[in-house]
Design an enzyme around this catalytic site. Structure first.
Site, mmCIF file in Angstrom:
data_model
loop_
_atom_site.group_PDB
_atom_site.id
_atom_site.type_symbol
_atom_site.label_atom_id
_atom_site.label_comp_id
_atom_site.label_asym_id
_atom_site.label_seq_id
_atom_site.Cartn_x
_atom_site.Cartn_y
_atom_site.Cartn_z
ATOM 1 N N SER A 22 10.958 56.574 53.703
ATOM 2 C CA SER A 22 10.886 57.809 52.901
ATOM 3 C C SER A 22 9.456 57.976 52.402
ATOM 4 O O SER A 22 8.644 57.058 52.492
ATOM 5 C CB SER A 22 11.816 57.713 51.695
ATOM 6 O OG SER A 22 11.226 56.915 50.688
ATOM 7 N N ASP A 23 9.137 59.128 51.856
ATOM 8 C CA ASP A 23 7.890 59.232 51.112
ATOM 9 C C ASP A 23 8.197 58.758 49.684
ATOM 10 O O ASP A 23 9.336 58.461 49.331
ATOM 11 C CB ASP A 23 7.315 60.654 51.156
ATOM 12 C CG ASP A 23 5.801 60.649 50.880
ATOM 13 O OD1 ASP A 23 5.286 59.636 50.354
ATOM 14 O OD2 ASP A 23 5.122 61.645 51.169
ATOM 15 N N TYR A 24 7.157 58.718 48.883
ATOM 16 C CA TYR A 24 7.211 58.130 47.550
ATOM 17 C C TYR A 24 8.334 58.758 46.698
ATOM 18 O O TYR A 24 8.226 59.903 46.270
ATOM 19 C CB TYR A 24 5.862 58.367 46.878
ATOM 20 C CG TYR A 24 5.507 57.411 45.780
ATOM 21 C CD1 TYR A 24 4.632 56.360 45.999
ATOM 22 C CD2 TYR A 24 6.031 57.567 44.511
ATOM 23 C CE1 TYR A 24 4.286 55.492 44.985
ATOM 24 C CE2 TYR A 24 5.693 56.697 43.493
ATOM 25 C CZ TYR A 24 4.822 55.667 43.742
ATOM 26 O OH TYR A 24 4.477 54.801 42.727
#
Ligand code: NOJ
Length: 709
Positions: free
Chosen positions: A253-255
């Protein structure tokens, strides 16, 4: 390790351990593990210690500490270290958008290899790069991380980055899947709304092409695409990425984008966010705790099977295995070697060449190159600025960076006069230093004004609505122009800014982006003609912010805005549709002439091919490099095609007076597109081939693709 051993390893893990294997936290929290401080995070110290991977550690020494700490606590699982190594580690190359302007794929690859080498010796295993997001809207701050507005170029540049990372010894991650660059109105983290056609034809192409170089990871985007957050968007991540494209690496995932699905209004709580993400076959959750907390619960409640978790964990274990972490958890960490290569002469020379080839000469009425004997003053807030290495400059820093003044001083072997005239703050209102700069300029023969946006005004979370250079700098240029002396603008920026009202005052404009560690040396060489500019812009330069998004590969419309057109045409009342500088544009100190565009035949059949050739002559007095660009237009198709599409390019070097025949092969594949039925194929009919040194000024020739051979 063999597959069997990996399976054994997996079998021996508890559900909680598996969930932690799929969780990644920023190293600053893991640092607390070592220092014994409070984590202030979502997870306990013991959980952080058992996580499978971390992101963005401080340096190699800290990474070694974290690895040692794991060992001391009897945790044999090796730590996987990921980092944002975007356009350099310590020796910083120009920002990716600038590198794309070099149209030199080997150079991009070499820069990526350099970054990977410095990073791996400092303990990094994986980089979160390349970004293959197609971008069309210069208001978006992250265009600087992309390869611009063309899907073909995005794919080619992305692959060059991947090849470089792999040769340099890092695994890498293609991001931000998908369509992060389509953020509505260029606003950061904003929604993307794209038809299937536009998504596939333009936005997905770059990522798909990158997968051909086998990147180990793909990262999901923050955005919602067509109503569903990308991180839980099964149509994208399962149907397209995993099933259609066959990606079997790690999807991260992104942050905190798993947890953000709550905020998006897609999942009511962390448990359901974890559910949505694992169902989307997302393997690692970055920086939020939904997996760690709830994957075991979801299994116990029978909502998901343990097999689903095992599949994800196995992909992570395979990555660790591929990197050799089980045999050697430190991998290539070697601080001595790191210090030897960091900022070494070879790397500085490479960063310099990359900057030289990335800068784009947008205008030149003959004032450039400067004569070494001329008296020149360097004014503007970037004349002596060292923070010019880019917002994603990783471990780069200002002290190591060469400013324009330092570069020019070194070249001329004397100290040149500089005056800032104002600060480079976006909202600066203080005009009190302008008069000092104007006075200094009044005493010189030529004025070089180093202006633009600060490197802190582009990149993540730095969208802008008005992309002109800051107001006080426009005033400075206006005042300088009143001196009626030759005025050269050296413009810094992470995006193509609107130059309309300043370029008319200038005799020359050199666009230098955020040029990296060796920026000043490169700019000096270009200004004084030691190096001939060869960069071509990878994004169109808008005439006004209101023209965004502006891109060359648009559709014709039913009422194209040509000069003869009546007022009922697709355009604006106040400005033409055309950009100030089109995609692929960039001048040189010499002149390249294109002639003799030939095709091996006027038509060809499916399965066959056509060869195109063109004569390119360096008709000027200086040696130079030219990017020969091949475009095609499919005149009539079941899904209307853009007015031009880049299909190939070649950067050639020609001595003054020299000429070369450049060739290009056209096959059915070159002409294929995704039809309304979702089939990738070429349709028989008429096409136009274009070739030139930019997307606007081209030679052209028609040809036909026949149904039969
Ligand atoms: C957020 C950014 O969108 C992404 O590009 C980056 O890799 C991660 N943060 C990790 O720092």
């Amino acid at each position: 390790m063999t597959e069997r051993q990996l399976a054994e390893l997996l079998k021996g893990m508890s559900l909680e351990e598996k969930a932690l294997q799929l969780t990644q936290y920023p190293a600053y929290l893991s640092t607390c593990v070592v220092t014994g401080g409070d984590t202030a995070g979502d997870l306990s110290l013991s959980e952080l210690r058992r996580m499978g991977s971390i992101l963005n550690a401080n340096d190699g020494a800290e990474i070694m500490e974290l690895r040692r700490d794991k060992r001391e606590h009897g945790i044999s699982d090796p730590l996987l270290v990921m980092h944002d190594v975007i356009h350099g580690y310590r020796t910083i190359a120009p920002v990716p958008l600038a590198l794309a302007c070099s149209f030199n794929l080997q150079l991009v690859q070499d820069c990526a290899e350099m970054a990977a080498t410095e990073a791996k010796y400092d303990g990094v295993d994986v980089t979160f790069s390349p970004m293959a997001d197609l971008v069309r809207d210069a208001r978006w701050g992250r265009v600087m991380e992309s390869a611009g507005e063309d899907p073909y170029l995005c794919g080619e540049v992305g692959k060059a980055f991947i090849r470089g990372y792999h040769t340099g010894g890092l695994a890498c991650c293609v991001k931000h899947f998908a369509a992060y660059g389509a953020a509505e109105s260029g606003k950061e983290y904003n929604t993307a709304e794209l038809s299937e056609h536009t998504l596939h034809e333009y936005y997905l192409r770059g990522y798909a092409e990158c997968l051909k170089e086998n990147p180990e990871l793909v990262m999901t985007a923050f955005c919602v695409l067509n109503g569903v957050p990308v991180t839980g968007n099964r149509r994208l991540t399962v149907d397209i990425l995993r099933d259609e494209w066959g990606f079997d690496g790690v999807l991260i995932s992104d942050y905190a984008s798993v947890r953000e699905m709550i905020c998006h209004g897609y999942c009511p709580d962390e448990k359901l966010a974890a559910y949505a993400a694992i169902k989307a076959k997302l393997d690692i959750e970055m920086s939020s705790p939904c997996y760690a907390r709830y994957l075991p619960v979801l299994v116990k409640e029978g909502k998901i099977s343990e097999d689903e978790i095992d599949d994800a964990v196995m992909r992570v274990l395979k990555l660790k295995n591929r990197l050799g972490l089980y045999e050697n958890p430190e991998r290539e960490t070697n601080l001595k070697k790191r210090d030897e290569v960091t900022l070494c002469g070879r790397y500085r020379a490479l960063a310099r060449r990359a900057a030289e080839e990335s800068c784009v000469l947008l205008k030149n009425d003959g004032v450039l190159p400067l004569k070494e004997s001329a008296s020149v003053v360097f004014v503007g807030p970037f004349a002596a600025e060292k923070e010019i290495f880019g917002n994603w400059g990783c471990r780069g820093n200002a002290e190591d960076t060469v400013s324009v003044k330092e570069g020019v001083d070194a070249l001329l072997k004397k100290s040149v006069k500089t005056a800032p005239g104002c600060s480079h703050k976006l909202k600066e209102t203080d005009e009190s230093m302008i008069s000092e700069a104007v006075q200094a300029a009044a005493k010189s023969e030529v004025i070089v004004a180093c202006v633009g946006e600060s490197m802190w005004n582009s990149g993540e979370a730095h969208s802008r609505t008005d992309i002109r250079i800051p107001k006080v700098q426009r005033k400075l240029i206006n005042e300088l122009s009143k001196l009626q002396k030759p005025l050269v603008l050296v413009v810094f920026g992470g995006r193509p800014q609107v130059l309309t009202e300043i370029e008319e005052h200038a005799d020359a404009v050199l666009y230098v982006w955020q040029p990296g560690t060796e920026g000043g040396n490169a700019i000096a060489g270009l200004l004084y003609g030691k190096v001939n500019p060869s960069g071509k812009t990878a994004m169109s330069f808008p005439r006004a912010s209101g023209q965004c998004p502006v891109y060359y590969n648009s559709l014709n419309t039913g009422r194209p805005n040509t000069q003869e057109a009546n007022i009922y045409s697709s355009g604006y009342d106040d400005l033409p549709n055309t950009p100030l500088y089109p995609f692929g544009f960039g001048l040189s100190y010499t002149k390249f002439e294109y002639s003799d565009l030939r095709l091996s035949d006027e038509e060809f059949g499916c399965g066959g091919n056509l060869m195109a050739t063109v004569r390119v002559k360096n008709a000027g007095a200086a040696d130079g490099q030219e990017v020969v660009q091949w475009y095609i237009r499919d005149l009539y198709a079941s899904c209307v095609r853009p007015v031009k599409e880049l299909k190939g390019f070649e950067k050639i070097t020609l001595k003054a007076g020299e000429e070369k025949i450049v060739s290009f092969e056209i096959t059915e594949k070159t002409l294929a597109f995704r039809t309304a039925e979702g089939k990738e194929r070429a349709e028989a009919g008429e096409f136009v081939l274009y070739v030139g040194g930019n997307s606007r000024d081209c030679l052209q020739k028609k040809f036909i693709l026949n149904e039969r051979k």
